[in-house]
Scaffold this motif. Sequence first.
Motif, PDB file in Angstrom:
ATOM      1  N   ALA A 200       0.821  -1.217   0.000  1.00 43.47           N
ATOM      2  CA  ALA A 200       0.000   0.000   0.000  1.00 43.47           C
ATOM      3  C   ALA A 200       0.853   1.265   0.000  1.00 43.47           C
ATOM      4  O   ALA A 200       0.364   2.352  -0.321  1.00 43.47           O
ATOM      5  CB  ALA A 200      -0.936  -0.018   1.211  1.00 43.47           C
ATOM      6  N   ALA A 201       2.123   1.148   0.366  1.00 44.30           N
ATOM      7  CA  ALA A 201       2.999   2.326   0.439  1.00 44.30           C
ATOM      8  C   ALA A 201       3.733   2.586  -0.878  1.00 44.30           C
ATOM      9  O   ALA A 201       4.307   3.657  -1.065  1.00 44.30           O
ATOM     10  CB  ALA A 201       4.014   2.139   1.567  1.00 44.30           C
ATOM     11  N   ILE A 202       3.720   1.622  -1.780  1.00 43.21           N
ATOM     12  CA  ILE A 202       4.546   1.740  -2.993  1.00 43.21           C
ATOM     13  C   ILE A 202       4.109   2.914  -3.876  1.00 43.21           C
ATOM     14  O   ILE A 202       4.920   3.763  -4.251  1.00 43.21           O
ATOM     15  CB  ILE A 202       4.541   0.402  -3.777  1.00 43.21           C
ATOM     16  N   ARG A 203       2.829   2.984  -4.153  1.00 48.35           N
ATOM     17  CA  ARG A 203       2.327   4.044  -5.035  1.00 48.35           C
ATOM     18  C   ARG A 203       2.544   5.454  -4.452  1.00 48.35           C
ATOM     19  O   ARG A 203       3.103   6.321  -5.119  1.00 48.35           O
ATOM     20  CB  ARG A 203       0.841   3.771  -5.356  1.00 48.35           C
ATOM     21  N   PRO A 204       2.140   5.688  -3.182  1.00 46.27           N
ATOM     22  CA  PRO A 204       2.419   7.001  -2.592  1.00 46.27           C
ATOM     23  C   PRO A 204       3.912   7.352  -2.621  1.00 46.27           C
ATOM     24  O   PRO A 204       4.262   8.526  -2.831  1.00 46.27           O
ATOM     25  CB  PRO A 204       1.924   6.864  -1.143  1.00 46.27           C
ATOM     26  N   THR A 205       4.773   6.367  -2.421  1.00 44.30           N
ATOM     27  CA  THR A 205       6.218   6.631  -2.427  1.00 44.30           C
ATOM     28  C   THR A 205       6.679   7.023  -3.828  1.00 44.30           C
ATOM     29  O   THR A 205       7.474   7.957  -4.002  1.00 44.30           O
ATOM     30  CB  THR A 205       6.995   5.392  -1.928  1.00 44.30           C
ATOM     31  N   GLU A 206       6.138   6.327  -4.833  1.00 43.90           N
ATOM     32  CA  GLU A 206       6.483   6.677  -6.222  1.00 43.90           C
ATOM     33  C   GLU A 206       6.057   8.106  -6.549  1.00 43.90           C
ATOM     34  O   GLU A 206       6.798   8.852  -7.191  1.00 43.90           O
ATOM     35  CB  GLU A 206       5.776   5.732  -7.199  1.00 43.90           C
ATOM     36  N   LEU A 207       4.866   8.476  -6.099  1.00 43.68           N
ATOM     37  CA  LEU A 207       4.367   9.826  -6.375  1.00 43.68           C
ATOM     38  C   LEU A 207       5.222  10.877  -5.666  1.00 43.68           C
ATOM     39  O   LEU A 207       5.524  11.925  -6.238  1.00 43.68           O
ATOM     40  CB  LEU A 207       2.896   9.947  -5.940  1.00 43.68           C
ATOM     41  N   ALA A 208       5.632  10.584  -4.437  1.00 41.83           N
ATOM     42  CA  ALA A 208       6.490  11.525  -3.700  1.00 41.83           C
ATOM     43  C   ALA A 208       7.828  11.666  -4.421  1.00 41.83           C
ATOM     44  O   ALA A 208       8.362  12.776  -4.541  1.00 41.83           O
ATOM     45  CB  ALA A 208       6.697  11.044  -2.262  1.00 41.83           C
ATOM     46  N   LYS A 209       8.350  10.545  -4.920  1.00 45.34           N
ATOM     47  CA  LYS A 209       9.635  10.592  -5.634  1.00 45.34           C
ATOM     48  C   LYS A 209       9.508  11.406  -6.917  1.00 45.34           C
ATOM     49  O   LYS A 209      10.415  12.173  -7.258  1.00 45.34           O
ATOM     50  CB  LYS A 209      10.147   9.188  -5.922  1.00 45.34           C
ATOM     51  N   ALA A 210       8.372  11.264  -7.581  1.00 48.57           N
ATOM     52  CA  ALA A 210       8.157  12.022  -8.814  1.00 48.57           C
ATOM     53  C   ALA A 210       8.125  13.530  -8.529  1.00 48.57           C
ATOM     54  O   ALA A 210       8.440  14.343  -9.387  1.00 48.57           O
ATOM     55  CB  ALA A 210       6.854  11.576  -9.481  1.00 48.57           C
ATOM     56  N   LYS A 211       7.759  13.904  -7.308  1.00 48.16           N
ATOM     57  CA  LYS A 211       7.760  15.322  -6.926  1.00 48.16           C
ATOM     58  C   LYS A 211       9.141  15.775  -6.456  1.00 48.16           C
ATOM     59  O   LYS A 211       9.310  16.924  -6.060  1.00 48.16           O
ATOM     60  CB  LYS A 211       6.769  15.561  -5.770  1.00 48.16           C
ATOM     61  N   GLY A 212      10.106  14.843  -6.436  1.00 47.23           N
ATOM     62  CA  GLY A 212      11.467  15.218  -6.045  1.00 47.23           C
ATOM     63  C   GLY A 212      11.820  14.900  -4.598  1.00 47.23           C
ATOM     64  O   GLY A 212      12.851  15.338  -4.100  1.00 47.23           O
ATOM     65  N   TYR A 213      10.971  14.147  -3.922  1.00 44.24           N
ATOM     66  CA  TYR A 213      11.253  13.785  -2.529  1.00 44.24           C
ATOM     67  C   TYR A 213      11.816  12.370  -2.455  1.00 44.24           C
ATOM     68  O   TYR A 213      11.656  11.576  -3.379  1.00 44.24           O
ATOM     69  CB  TYR A 213       9.984  13.920  -1.682  1.00 44.24           C
ATOM     70  N   ASP A 214      12.482  12.057  -1.305  1.00 40.93           N
ATOM     71  CA  ASP A 214      13.087  10.732  -1.154  1.00 40.93           C
ATOM     72  C   ASP A 214      12.139   9.735  -0.495  1.00 40.93           C
ATOM     73  O   ASP A 214      12.174   8.545  -0.793  1.00 40.93           O
ATOM     74  CB  ASP A 214      14.354  10.828  -0.282  1.00 40.93           C
ATOM     75  N   GLN A 215      11.333  10.221   0.443  1.00 37.41           N
ATOM     76  CA  GLN A 215      10.498   9.335   1.247  1.00 37.41           C
ATOM     77  C   GLN A 215       9.200  10.034   1.607  1.00 37.41           C
ATOM     78  O   GLN A 215       9.136  11.260   1.598  1.00 37.41           O
ATOM     79  CB  GLN A 215      11.208   8.994   2.564  1.00 37.41           C
ATOM     80  N   VAL A 216       8.230   9.215   1.999  1.00 35.03           N
ATOM     81  CA  VAL A 216       6.947   9.756   2.457  1.00 35.03           C
ATOM     82  C   VAL A 216       6.986   9.949   3.975  1.00 35.03           C
ATOM     83  O   VAL A 216       7.473   9.083   4.700  1.00 35.03           O
ATOM     84  CB  VAL A 216       5.803   8.772   2.102  1.00 35.03           C
TER      85      VAL A 216
END
Length: 355
Positions: A200-216
């Motif tokens: 369940a954390a994979i998609r939110p983490t991918e989206l955060a990375k796409a915004k330039g962040y390392d982690q949620v």
Amino acid sequence: MSYTIPITKVETSKVDTLDFNNIPLGTTFTDHMFICDYENGEWVNPRIVPMGLIPTHPAAMALHYGQAIFEGMKAYKDTDGEPMLFRPEQNAKRLNKSADRMGMPNFPEDLFVEGLKELVSLEHNWIPPKEGSALYLRPFMYADEPFIGMRAATHYKFIIMASPAGPFFSKRIKLWAEKQFIRAAHGGTGEAKAAGNYAAAIRPTELAKAKGYDQVLWLDAAEHKYIQEVGTMNIFFKINGEFITPKLDGSVLDGITRKSVIDVLRDKGFKVTERLITLEEVKEASHNGTLEEAFGAGTAVGIAYIQEIGLEGETIQVSDQSPIGLEVNDTLNAIKTGQIEDKFGWMLKTRKELA
Ligand SMILES: *Cc1c(COP(=O)(O)O)cnc(C)c1O
């Protein structure tokens, strides 16, 4: 209880094929694995066998209903080259807590530790010698009964794999404070190291990375106000000289690094408080200059310093003036590699005799 764990050894070890100066992350496994089966209400046939594929029925319940939990820990070498485990009994206890939540059987804690000791002592050549490297250990349990239908499985496997891990050079990380997706809600499975939490954390983490962040940065499910964890690490803030970490309220994973960091900080004379902490409080502390440092804590990376927290329309900057987290990391690493006295009694030697 004492167990006999028969060992089937590989004919030739693959350890010579590993470049210890350049260890790929998570793709190399040692020669052997520990396996145990659960059938007719008990754990039977603990054994160490060559690492390899496991026949799996397509109806294996873990694949459909997600009864799958895991642990993560590391083996180190002390100054004499002796393999050591860090607080393995804590991982054994936590696995069973996860098992309870997921309707899975408990695994005998002494057999958990015994299996680790046997495997690590057999694979001692795989423990990378370099400072900061270790042999990552992945104990896990899953339902392998072929059955279509919603109930607890009656057959499980417990396995321990080992994978060498190079030193982790951690740069300061950028977090995205997530208000759309959540990791854990009260009454949910946040406290369990259950496979589904990570799915369940994979998609939110991918989206955060796409915004330039390392982690949620995970916030509470009800109000998106209270801070829970960062990625797969627990989190610490130092505000006005005092360390604060979110209390274990059922939706925070009870990290063994977290526990150990709290003990080391208190031993160094710092005040550590486990309580609810809001994103707002961290923001204010950043604005008025009392947010002295913030870091994530977990087995995989040790301590990961936080640089900033991004949220819709603004950024919370974290000072890099306070080095206490680094000091704690150094202390923990020195304990794990036997360079300083293990005054907390955390280390367990694994070797019966070196082959
Ligand atoms: C494993 C894990 C941690 C860290 O636990 P350690 O025992 O310190 O490795 C923290 N948060 C989550 C969600 C985890 O899965």
